[in-house]
Scaffold this active site. Structure first.
Site, PDB file in Angstrom:
ATOM      1  N   ASP A  15       7.636  23.351  56.746  1.00 56.99           N
ATOM      2  CA  ASP A  15       7.280  24.476  57.601  1.00 56.99           C
ATOM      3  C   ASP A  15       6.164  25.250  56.909  1.00 56.99           C
ATOM      4  O   ASP A  15       5.960  25.117  55.693  1.00 56.99           O
ATOM      5  CB  ASP A  15       8.514  25.353  57.823  1.00 56.99           C
ATOM      6  CG  ASP A  15       8.221  26.572  58.660  1.00 56.99           C
ATOM      7  OD1 ASP A  15       7.467  26.443  59.646  1.00 56.99           O
ATOM      8  OD2 ASP A  15       8.728  27.656  58.338  1.00 56.99           O
ATOM      9  N   ASP A  17       4.994  29.111  57.451  1.00 53.38           N
ATOM     10  CA  ASP A  17       5.249  30.476  57.014  1.00 53.38           C
ATOM     11  C   ASP A  17       6.632  30.623  56.395  1.00 53.38           C
ATOM     12  O   ASP A  17       7.640  30.243  56.990  1.00 53.38           O
ATOM     13  CB  ASP A  17       5.105  31.448  58.185  1.00 53.38           C
ATOM     14  CG  ASP A  17       5.087  32.891  57.726  1.00 53.38           C
ATOM     15  OD1 ASP A  17       4.522  33.144  56.652  1.00 53.38           O
ATOM     16  OD2 ASP A  17       5.642  33.748  58.422  1.00 53.38           O
ATOM     17  N   GLY A  63      10.517  31.351  63.058  1.00 51.49           N
ATOM     18  CA  GLY A  63      10.486  29.926  63.322  1.00 51.49           C
ATOM     19  C   GLY A  63      10.213  29.542  64.754  1.00 51.49           C
ATOM     20  O   GLY A  63      10.108  28.352  65.068  1.00 51.49           O
ATOM     21  N   ARG A  66       5.315  31.644  69.466  1.00 49.82           N
ATOM     22  CA  ARG A  66       5.005  33.038  69.783  1.00 49.82           C
ATOM     23  C   ARG A  66       5.446  33.408  71.197  1.00 49.82           C
ATOM     24  O   ARG A  66       6.019  34.475  71.427  1.00 49.82           O
ATOM     25  CB  ARG A  66       3.504  33.270  69.607  1.00 49.82           C
ATOM     26  CG  ARG A  66       3.058  34.686  69.870  1.00 49.82           C
ATOM     27  CD  ARG A  66       1.568  34.847  69.664  1.00 49.82           C
ATOM     28  NE  ARG A  66       1.245  34.928  68.239  1.00 49.82           N
ATOM     29  CZ  ARG A  66       0.763  33.922  67.516  1.00 49.82           C
ATOM     30  NH1 ARG A  66       0.554  32.744  68.073  1.00 49.82           N
ATOM     31  NH2 ARG A  66       0.505  34.073  66.236  1.00 49.82           N
ATOM     32  N   SER A 141       2.782  27.519  64.437  1.00 52.45           N
ATOM     33  CA  SER A 141       1.652  28.422  64.270  1.00 52.45           C
ATOM     34  C   SER A 141       0.350  27.789  64.755  1.00 52.45           C
ATOM     35  O   SER A 141       0.023  26.658  64.379  1.00 52.45           O
ATOM     36  CB  SER A 141       1.494  28.813  62.797  1.00 52.45           C
ATOM     37  OG  SER A 141       0.300  29.544  62.603  1.00 52.45           O
ATOM     38  N   ASP A 199      12.674  27.541  55.972  1.00 49.35           N
ATOM     39  CA  ASP A 199      13.294  28.811  55.584  1.00 49.35           C
ATOM     40  C   ASP A 199      13.953  29.510  56.767  1.00 49.35           C
ATOM     41  O   ASP A 199      14.730  30.443  56.571  1.00 49.35           O
ATOM     42  CB  ASP A 199      12.265  29.751  54.964  1.00 49.35           C
ATOM     43  CG  ASP A 199      11.300  30.317  56.003  1.00 49.35           C
ATOM     44  OD1 ASP A 199      10.755  29.519  56.803  1.00 49.35           O
ATOM     45  OD2 ASP A 199      11.092  31.538  56.034  1.00 49.35           O
TER      46      ASP A 199
END
Length: 252
Positions: A15, A17, A63, A66, A141, A199
């Site tokens: 992943d 971010d 995760g 948007r 993203s 995360d």
């Protein structure tokens, strides 16, 4: 085990971010500004109410694509907006317009504040590639390439599945496994041969439902129990602890 991974692991899927980079502060500020604008515009009151990120904030945002974050926030606040279109203008009139609004705010902040690279992941990526493992970034993203290019990490990946690619291929966002599965396919590997590094709890759910061979929870937010509950095989706070890992998965 090599690098804390089961024998037979051929690829590592990361992943972005929270694992490769830390843009959480930038994202949070852009979301806060966006949500504040929505509250001032649509909620009953004197216009002075502000959105305060809290425990529930991570569940809405972390995760997820948007546009799904916008839908979740609007639903929680009882605000109804038309969907609009992905190529529509950035505004507060449609779901996609709000998504683009936040994206523009994030872009502006990213240009001025930059993105912080997670050094432990950079060290792990270097070690993994040195061992001949394939690597991919798998994220919703749309800013992935520019973030990693700015961080000097663009050349560390053999495959890219980001928000731009996901939209083009009609891949569902996390907690669906589509993005990770596409990364594995692009690397020519079966999910059982891939380790996922995540995360976010939505990312954990995605890796579990995709039946990946190994899932590493990267605990940046002190939520180890939740990461295990959502499917992590192991949880670490620092990926460099896995570089010397053998046998039991503990540092040698």
């Amino acid at each position: 085990m090599v690098l804390g991974l089961p024998n037979g692991t051929r690829a590592c899927l990361f992943d972005l971010d929270g694992v490769i980079t830390d843009t959480a502060t930038v994202h949070t500020a852009a979301w806060e500004e966006t949500f504040d604008a929505l509250l001032r515009r649509y909620e009953v009151g004197d216009g002075s109410r502000r959105f305060v990120p809290g425990t529930g904030f991570a569940g809405i945002v972390d995760g997820r694509p948007r546009v799904d974050t916008v839908r979740s926030f609007l639903s929680e606040r009882g605000i109804e907006l038309p969907e609009g279109t992905p190529d529509g203008p950035a505004d507060l009139e449609t779901v996609h317009g709000v998504s683009r609004w936040q994206s523009d705010l994030f872009d502006a902040r990213l240009r001025t504040e930059g993105a912080e690279v997670c050094d432990d992941t950079m060290d792990y990526l270097t070690a993994a590639r040195g061992r001949g493992l394939l690597t991919a970034v798998a994220t919703s993203s749309v800013h992935c390439r520019e973030i990693l290019r700015a961080a000097g990490a663009e050349t560390l990946f053999d495959a890219w599945i980001d928000g731009v690619v996901a939209a083009r291929r009609h891949l569902r966002g996390k907690p669906h496994p589509d993005i990770f599965l596409a990364a594995a396919r692009d690397l020519g590997q079966h999910p059982s041969e891939c380790a996922v590094f995540e995360d976010a709890l939505a990312g954990m759910d995605a890796a579990r439902s995709g039946r990946f061979g190994w899932v590493v929870g990267v605990d940046r937010a002190r939520q180890a129990d939740a990461l295990y509950a959502h499917g992590a095989n192991q949880v670490v706070t620092d990926l460099t602890t896995l570089i010397g890992a053998t046998g039991s998965g503990l540092p040698a």
